[in-house]
Write an enzyme that holds these catalytic residues in place. Structure first.
Site, PDB file in Angstrom:
ATOM      1  N   SER A 163       2.268  45.654  54.655  1.00 30.26           N
ATOM      2  CA  SER A 163       3.701  45.426  54.869  1.00 30.26           C
ATOM      3  C   SER A 163       4.287  44.439  53.865  1.00 30.26           C
ATOM      4  O   SER A 163       5.507  44.343  53.726  1.00 30.26           O
ATOM      5  CB  SER A 163       3.936  44.937  56.298  1.00 30.26           C
ATOM      6  OG  SER A 163       3.130  43.810  56.572  1.00 30.26           O
ATOM      7  N   ASP A 419       7.788  35.898  63.117  1.00 29.80           N
ATOM      8  CA  ASP A 419       7.275  36.464  61.865  1.00 29.80           C
ATOM      9  C   ASP A 419       7.229  35.367  60.815  1.00 29.80           C
ATOM     10  O   ASP A 419       8.254  35.003  60.240  1.00 29.80           O
ATOM     11  CB  ASP A 419       8.161  37.631  61.403  1.00 29.80           C
ATOM     12  CG  ASP A 419       7.615  38.284  60.126  1.00 29.80           C
ATOM     13  OD1 ASP A 419       6.667  37.731  59.524  1.00 29.80           O
ATOM     14  OD2 ASP A 419       8.151  39.340  59.725  1.00 29.80           O
ATOM     15  N   HIS A 422       6.166  37.809  56.629  1.00 27.59           N
ATOM     16  CA  HIS A 422       7.057  38.475  55.682  1.00 27.59           C
ATOM     17  C   HIS A 422       8.140  37.516  55.203  1.00 27.59           C
ATOM     18  O   HIS A 422       8.292  36.427  55.734  1.00 27.59           O
ATOM     19  CB  HIS A 422       7.689  39.702  56.349  1.00 27.59           C
ATOM     20  CG  HIS A 422       6.664  40.667  56.840  1.00 27.59           C
ATOM     21  ND1 HIS A 422       6.404  40.872  58.167  1.00 27.59           N
ATOM     22  CD2 HIS A 422       5.807  41.452  56.161  1.00 27.59           C
ATOM     23  CE1 HIS A 422       5.424  41.755  58.306  1.00 27.59           C
ATOM     24  NE2 HIS A 422       5.042  42.127  57.102  1.00 27.59           N
TER      25      HIS A 422
END
Ligand SMILES: *[C@@H]1O[C@H](CO)[C@@H](O)[C@H](O)[C@H]1NC(C)=O
Ligand SMILES: *[C@@H]1O[C@H](CO)[C@@H](O)[C@H](O)[C@H]1NC(C)=O
Ligand SMILES: *[C@@H]1O[C@H](CO)[C@@H](O)[C@H](O)[C@H]1NC(C)=O
Ligand SMILES: *[C@@H]1O[C@H](CO)[C@@H](O)[C@H](O)[C@H]1NC(C)=O
Length: 443
Positions: A163, A419, A422
């Site tokens: 990702s 998160d 990212h």
């Protein structure tokens, strides 16, 4: 527990703790993010002691209208590097108001969980830094969409990996799209919330940009497809089907992987179990993550070397860009809403590249050199996009709690999924593409 699942594109569905008693009993159900949090706990103290100055700085730029400065999208605020290549891997983040305010992520349809501005993140100072390479005479010019498209005119730029590869692809599409060059989403997964395979076209320059989600690069089953499963089975002798089948169509291949190798995995060679990582109860030998990662990087690069038997070499030259790992920043418990709530970069002495990140980075650099030697004189150029240091220094660049829309609107929850892996879009990952542009245009 499935707590990390939203960190990866295929697993947006909510999940319950993994209490499935049909799981083999010898695989303990562990907190999914423990591995991420581990090692960062000591930094929580530092966090409390150290007050970022960004709070005062951000006030100057708070009005939303000023948030995105698209007029500067293709204007270099620093002098061009002058043709020769620089080492961008070491340096520091310097305060540069407006530098990273290049696009409105809603307009380029980024994954909702990375659209920090839309999700209500109140501080915006994380958009006001630029990377200053340490090497004498080196500057990293701001992203220039026209220059990028010209450099890859008529070509297929593919991002392959986990990702983080997808995060960088989305950044690139936004950076290009914020200019005068409209893009077209030509392919996506049937489920619009899934970001495993996407392709965008930039018709003005005949450029296509694709993402191939293959977190181990190699063929893998189990946890990669279903977070309720305790581990992934990874077949080191076989590359993941989709990207490897289309490798011959790639003119620029950006390979970015690593995070999944740090988690629960059983590694196979054909049907033979070579060993495991983090599965002591399986009674197979622990082989760590370095050798499986190296094997897969080597195989992937070999697949991309023109003249290596892959066929379909008629397209001409290819550039293979191996990205190094960008580490996560879970400074407290993974479900603490402030686990990555910093508002500015670390200071120089505050953080170093070490541990797993240093090892994964070393493997990529070594394999890139080895591959360059193997392809010597061939039509494939191998480059390293070494972002580990610059990413390491940006604990403020992640969505954190703002992976959710208005996370604190109902009051301050004690626990929530964060998160810290990212990058917000816009955010530090845009700098990866600034460097990518330099790698593609400089010798
Ligand atoms: C917008 O970009 C221009 C040109 O680079 C710059 O002079 C200006 O300060 C920027 N404004 C903001 C609010 O960042
Ligand atoms: C971003 O774009 C969306 C859609 O055009 C718009 O509704 C929103 O107000 C924009 N956000 C900012 C901060 O400009
Ligand atoms: C995998 O098996 C093949 C043939 O069975 C062997 O040649 C190769 O060395 C093995 N690879 C590893 C990494 O053990
Ligand atoms: C692993 O070894 C232990 C001790 O010999 C045994 O009790 C257990 O059943 C084994 N587990 C598996 C999955 O084979």
């Amino acid at each position: 527990m499935g707590a990390c699942q939203a960190l990866h594109p295929h697993s947006q569905k909510p999940s319950s703790p993994s209490t499935n008693s049909s799981n083999p009993g010898y695989f303990l159900s562990k907190p999914v993010c423990a591995w991420l949090a581990c090692g960062f706990l000591s930094l929580a103290l530092l966090h409390l002691l150290c007050c970022s100055p960004a709070g005062t700085q951000q006030a100057v730029f708070s009005p939303l209208l000023q948030l995105f400065n698209t007029s500067s999208a293709s204007v270099s605020s620093v002098p061009e590097g002058g043709g020769q290549s620089c080492d961008y891997s070491e340096g520091q983040w310097v305060w540069a108001p407006g530098h990273a305010r290049r696009y409105n992520a809603t307009e380029c349809n980024v994954k909702d969980s990375e659209n920090c501005v839309r999700n209500g993140r109140p501080d915006t100072g994380y958009l006001d830094w630029r990377w200053q390479p340490a090497a004498a005479g080196c500057e990293l010019p701001a992203f220039d969409a026209a220059a990028f498209l010209a450099a890859v005119r008529g070509k297929h730029v593919a991002f392959v990996g986990d990702s983080m590869a997808r995060n960088q692809a989305e950044s690139l599409v936004c950076l290009l799209g914020a200019s005068a060059f409209p893009s077209l989403l030509v392919y996506r997964d049937a489920d619009p919330g899934v970001f495993q395979f996407r392709r965008w076209a930039f018709p003005s320059h005949g450029v296509t940009v694709s993402v191939y989600w293959a977190p181990f690069l190699a063929r893998a089953t189990g946890r990669v497809d279903d977070y309720h499963l305790p581990y992934s089975s990874v077949y080191l002798d076989t590359l993941a089907e989709r990207w490897s089948a289309e490798a011959d169509t790639m003119d620029v291949a950006v390979v970015s992987a690593g995070h999944w190798f740090l988690k629960w995995a059983m590694f196979y060679n054909g049907s033979e179990v070579l060993g495991v990582h983090m599965l002591p109860e399986s009674n197979h030998t622990e082989i760590g993550f370095v050798s499986p990662f190296r094997e897969v990087i080597r195989r992937s690069v070999d697949r991309l070397l023109i003249g290596s038997g892959g066929g379909g070499d008629a397209r001409g030259d290819r550039t293979v860009v191996l990205a190094t790992i960008s580490p996560s920043h879970f400074e407290k418990a993974w479900d603490d809403p402030t686990t990555c709530a910093r508002k500015g970069p670390y200071k120089d002495e505050e953080k170093e590249v070490d541990g797993e990140a240093a090892e994964l980075r070393r493997v990529v650099k070594e394999e890139a050199s080895a591959a360059a030697a193997r392809s010597d004189g061939g039509a494939t150029t191998i480059k390293v996009l070494d972002v580990t240091k610059l990413a390491t220094m940006r604990p403020d660049g992640h969505p954190g709690a703002y992976m959710h829309r208005d996370p604190f609107a109902p009051g301050k929850p004690e626990k929530m999924l964060n998160d810290c892996l990212h990058s917000c879009l816009p955010g530090p990952v845009d700098t990866f593409n600034e460097i990518l542009l330099q790698l593609l245009t400089k010798r």
